[in-house]
Design a protein around this motif. Structure first.
Motif, mmCIF file in Angstrom:
data_model
loop_
_atom_site.group_PDB
_atom_site.id
_atom_site.type_symbol
_atom_site.label_atom_id
_atom_site.label_comp_id
_atom_site.label_asym_id
_atom_site.label_seq_id
_atom_site.Cartn_x
_atom_site.Cartn_y
_atom_site.Cartn_z
ATOM 1 N N THR A 50 5.212 9.520 1.818
ATOM 2 C CA THR A 50 4.214 9.707 2.873
ATOM 3 C C THR A 50 3.379 10.967 2.666
ATOM 4 N N VAL A 51 3.672 11.750 1.602
ATOM 5 C CA VAL A 51 2.997 13.046 1.427
ATOM 6 C C VAL A 51 2.329 13.232 0.071
ATOM 7 N N GLY A 52 2.369 12.245 -0.798
ATOM 8 C CA GLY A 52 1.724 12.367 -2.105
ATOM 9 C C GLY A 52 2.531 13.113 -3.138
ATOM 10 N N ALA A 53 3.845 12.976 -3.103
ATOM 11 C CA ALA A 53 4.722 13.645 -4.076
ATOM 12 C C ALA A 53 4.587 12.986 -5.442
ATOM 13 N N GLY A 54 4.855 13.769 -6.483
ATOM 14 C CA GLY A 54 4.790 13.252 -7.839
ATOM 15 C C GLY A 54 6.120 13.381 -8.547
ATOM 16 N N ILE A 55 6.229 12.729 -9.682
ATOM 17 C CA ILE A 55 7.445 12.791 -10.486
ATOM 18 C C ILE A 55 7.690 14.236 -10.904
ATOM 19 N N GLY A 56 8.942 14.686 -10.761
ATOM 20 C CA GLY A 56 9.335 16.048 -11.102
ATOM 21 C C GLY A 56 9.328 17.006 -9.924
ATOM 22 N N GLY A 68 0.789 -1.228 0.000
ATOM 23 C CA GLY A 68 0.000 0.000 0.000
ATOM 24 C C GLY A 68 0.821 1.278 0.000
ATOM 25 N N ARG A 69 2.125 1.166 0.030
ATOM 26 C CA ARG A 69 2.988 2.348 0.020
ATOM 27 C C ARG A 69 3.480 2.619 -1.396
ATOM 28 N N LYS A 70 3.440 3.898 -1.799
ATOM 29 C CA LYS A 70 3.969 4.308 -3.101
ATOM 30 C C LYS A 70 5.481 4.438 -2.957
ATOM 31 N N LEU A 71 6.220 3.771 -3.832
ATOM 32 C CA LEU A 71 7.678 3.794 -3.794
ATOM 33 C C LEU A 71 8.187 4.657 -4.944
ATOM 34 N N MET A 72 8.976 5.671 -4.617
ATOM 35 C CA MET A 72 9.450 6.639 -5.597
ATOM 36 C C MET A 72 10.973 6.602 -5.688
ATOM 37 N N ARG A 79 11.225 5.623 9.586
ATOM 38 C CA ARG A 79 10.262 4.736 10.239
ATOM 39 C C ARG A 79 9.318 5.513 11.148
ATOM 40 N N HIS A 80 9.798 6.582 11.771
ATOM 41 C CA HIS A 80 8.948 7.400 12.642
ATOM 42 C C HIS A 80 7.983 8.278 11.854
ATOM 43 N N SER A 81 8.186 8.418 10.545
ATOM 44 C CA SER A 81 7.299 9.253 9.732
ATOM 45 C C SER A 81 5.945 8.597 9.492
ATOM 46 N N LEU A 82 5.838 7.330 9.811
ATOM 47 C CA LEU A 82 4.587 6.599 9.607
ATOM 48 C C LEU A 82 3.626 6.912 10.741
ATOM 49 N N ASP A 83 2.339 6.966 10.422
ATOM 50 C CA ASP A 83 1.348 7.263 11.451
ATOM 51 C C ASP A 83 0.730 6.002 12.050
ATOM 52 N N GLY A 84 1.307 4.867 11.745
ATOM 53 C CA GLY A 84 0.750 3.599 12.225
ATOM 54 C C GLY A 84 1.270 3.216 13.598
ATOM 55 N N ASP A 85 1.093 1.967 13.916
ATOM 56 C CA ASP A 85 1.499 1.386 15.189
ATOM 57 C C ASP A 85 3.023 1.339 15.271
ATOM 58 N N SER A 86 3.599 1.971 16.300
ATOM 59 C CA SER A 86 5.059 2.032 16.424
ATOM 60 C C SER A 86 5.668 0.678 16.773
ATOM 61 N N SER A 87 4.863 -0.272 17.211
ATOM 62 C CA SER A 87 5.394 -1.594 17.529
ATOM 63 C C SER A 87 5.492 -2.478 16.287
ATOM 64 N N ALA A 98 12.190 7.828 3.510
ATOM 65 C CA ALA A 98 10.816 8.293 3.331
ATOM 66 C C ALA A 98 10.803 9.735 2.851
ATOM 67 N N ILE A 99 9.857 10.036 1.967
ATOM 68 C CA ILE A 99 9.594 11.417 1.554
ATOM 69 C C ILE A 99 8.642 11.995 2.584
ATOM 70 N N VAL A 100 9.055 13.094 3.241
ATOM 71 C CA VAL A 100 8.252 13.668 4.321
ATOM 72 C C VAL A 100 7.780 15.092 4.031
ATOM 73 N N GLY A 101 8.171 15.664 2.899
ATOM 74 C CA GLY A 101 7.726 17.012 2.553
ATOM 75 C C GLY A 101 7.958 17.303 1.081
ATOM 76 N N ILE A 102 7.160 18.241 0.554
ATOM 77 C CA ILE A 102 7.330 18.707 -0.823
ATOM 78 C C ILE A 102 7.862 20.125 -0.752
ATOM 79 N N ILE A 103 8.962 20.390 -1.466
ATOM 80 C CA ILE A 103 9.606 21.711 -1.451
ATOM 81 C C ILE A 103 8.893 22.639 -2.434
ATOM 82 N N ASP A 104 8.478 23.799 -1.945
ATOM 83 C CA ASP A 104 7.848 24.810 -2.790
ATOM 84 C C ASP A 104 8.886 25.668 -3.509
ATOM 85 N N ARG A 105 9.959 26.026 -2.788
ATOM 86 C CA ARG A 105 11.015 26.848 -3.413
ATOM 87 C C ARG A 105 12.275 26.770 -2.553
#
Length: 90
Positions: free
Chosen positions: A46-52, A21-25, A64-72, A80-87
């Motif tokens: 983890t944030v819905g980033a796209g190509i480019g 279920g995870r998108k791999l980029m 691993r901590h960027s996931l919102d699931g069960d830590s165990s 992991a991709i944790v943010g999209i850069i605007d500029r």
């Protein structure tokens, strides 16, 4: 944390259950000017980033901590991709 540009995606029909279920980029590391560096790696999005798009990435425990699931839960994710850069402001 470092900066990168999404250059593609990976499709994997057989993988560890923690990746289902995870998108791999495919992400190429970039410098602060947005210029590509020589490293590419696969990261879970983890944030819905796209190509480019330029993104922020974390590795290891931060990924691993960027996931919102069960830590165990056992997660094999190392990047992991944790943010999209605007500029880039310098």
């Amino acid at each position: 944390m470092y900066m990168g540009k999404v250059v593609g995606s990976v499709v994997s029909s057989q993988k560890d259950t923690s990746l289902i279920g995870r998108k791999l980029m495919i992400v190429r590391q970039v410098d602060s000017n947005g210029d590509p560096m020589n490293r590419e790696e696969v990261a879970a999005d983890t944030v819905g980033a796209g190509i480019g798009e330029y993104v922020l990435m974390v590795r290891g425990a931060g990924a691993r901590h960027s996931l919102d699931g069960d830590s165990s839960r056992r997660d094999v994710m190392d990047a992991a991709i944790v943010g999209i850069i605007d500029r880039f402001d310098k």
